[in-house]
Design an enzyme around this catalytic site. Sequence first.
Site, short mmCIF file in Angstrom:
data_model
loop_
_atom_site.label_atom_id
_atom_site.label_comp_id
_atom_site.label_asym_id
_atom_site.label_seq_id
_atom_site.Cartn_x
_atom_site.Cartn_y
_atom_site.Cartn_z
CB CYS A 257 -0.98 -0.02 1.17
SG CYS A 257 -0.23 0.11 2.81
CG HIS A 305 -4.57 0.14 3.65
ND1 HIS A 305 -3.88 -0.83 2.96
CD2 HIS A 305 -5.43 0.70 2.75
CE1 HIS A 305 -4.31 -0.88 1.71
NE2 HIS A 305 -5.24 0.05 1.56
CG HIS A 317 -6.57 0.60 -2.01
ND1 HIS A 317 -6.78 -0.18 -0.90
CD2 HIS A 317 -7.62 0.33 -2.84
CE1 HIS A 317 -7.91 -0.87 -1.04
NE2 HIS A 317 -8.43 -0.57 -2.19
#
Length: 341
Positions: A257, A305, A317
Amino acid sequence: MASHRRPSASGFDRGAQVTLLSAAAATAAAALGTAPAGADPAGGPAATRAQVDRLYEQAEKATEQYNEAGERADELREQVALAQDRAARGQEDINRMRDTLGSVAGAQYRSGGVDPALALLLSGDPDTYLERAAVLDRLGDREATVLSDLRRAQRRLGQERSEAAGKLSELERTRSALARHKRTVEAKLATAERLLASLPASERAAYDRASRSGRIPDLAGGAGPSSARAAAAVAAAQSAVGRPYVWGANGPSGFDCSGLTQWSYAQAGVGLPRTSQAQRYAGQQVPLSQARPGDLVTYRSDASHVAMYVGNGQVVHAPYPGAAVRYDPVGMMPIASVTRP
C-alpha cells in the site's frame, strides 16, 4: 474489521498474480501448525473469510513494520559508512602529525641536545649560536602545537570509532528486526492461503471475484488536483491499476500500500517516506470533505493502510495479497487522516 474487498466487473486473473508465497513462506506455514488445510474454523465459510481478512490485515501491519525497519537499515548503512570514513581520515591526520613530530625531534637532535650554556661557551661565533637558539625555540613551539593537535585528534578519533561501532550494532539489531517481520508476514500469508484453500470451490470463486480489479469508476466532477505534482501522482497511481500487491515492494511491477503511494509521487518528483504511518504526516492534513485528487488517505487508528484519493469518492490502492491495485470507495475502512503532500 472492515474488509478491503469490493466486488467489481473485471475478469482480472488473481491466480496469475499471486507471487507472494515463496519456499520460505511454505516453511513458515508448516511451522505455524494452526488451521489444518481442509478444516473450516467454527462458523463455516463466512468465518473463514473473516479470518482470512484478519490475517491479511495483520500481515499488512507487519509489512509496514518491515518497511520501516528496511528504511532505518538504509539510513544506518549510510551513517556507518560516513562514520568509518571520518575515522579513516582521522587516522590519516594522526599519522601525519606523528610524522611531523618525528621530523621536529630529529631536527632538535641534529641541532644538538647540548645544554645551552655549554653550547654558548663552546661556540666560536656567538651570533651563530643565537640564530641556532632562535630556531630551536621555534621548533619547540611548533612541537607543542602539533602535540596539542595530536591529542585532540586522538580523542576525536576515539569518538568516531565509538560512533561507528554503535551504528554497526544498531544496524545488526535492525537486520534482525527485518528478518523477524519477514517471518511474521510470510507465516500469516501462508495461513491465509491455506484457509482459502479449505473453502468450497464456489466460496473461493466468490472471494476471488471480490478481489479482482480493473473497473474504472466515474471520476468526473468535484475539485481537481491541488497541484501539477498531485495530478502527475494520480496519473501514475492510475497507471498501476491491475498490477499485483507484493508485500515490501514499491514498484514498478508490484506494490504494497505505501509502496504504491511512494512510487506514484516519485514519478511526480516528490519524495515520500516509506511507511503509511510516516506518510500520514508528510504534508498538510485536511478534512475528508475537502479531499482532492492526489491526497493520501490513511486507514485504521494506527494508519497501517494508505490509499490515494482520485476524486468522486474513490481511491486507488494496493489492497492486500492476491488483489491487484484497484479503485475502491474512500470509505472502505475507518479513515485515520487525509494528507495533502
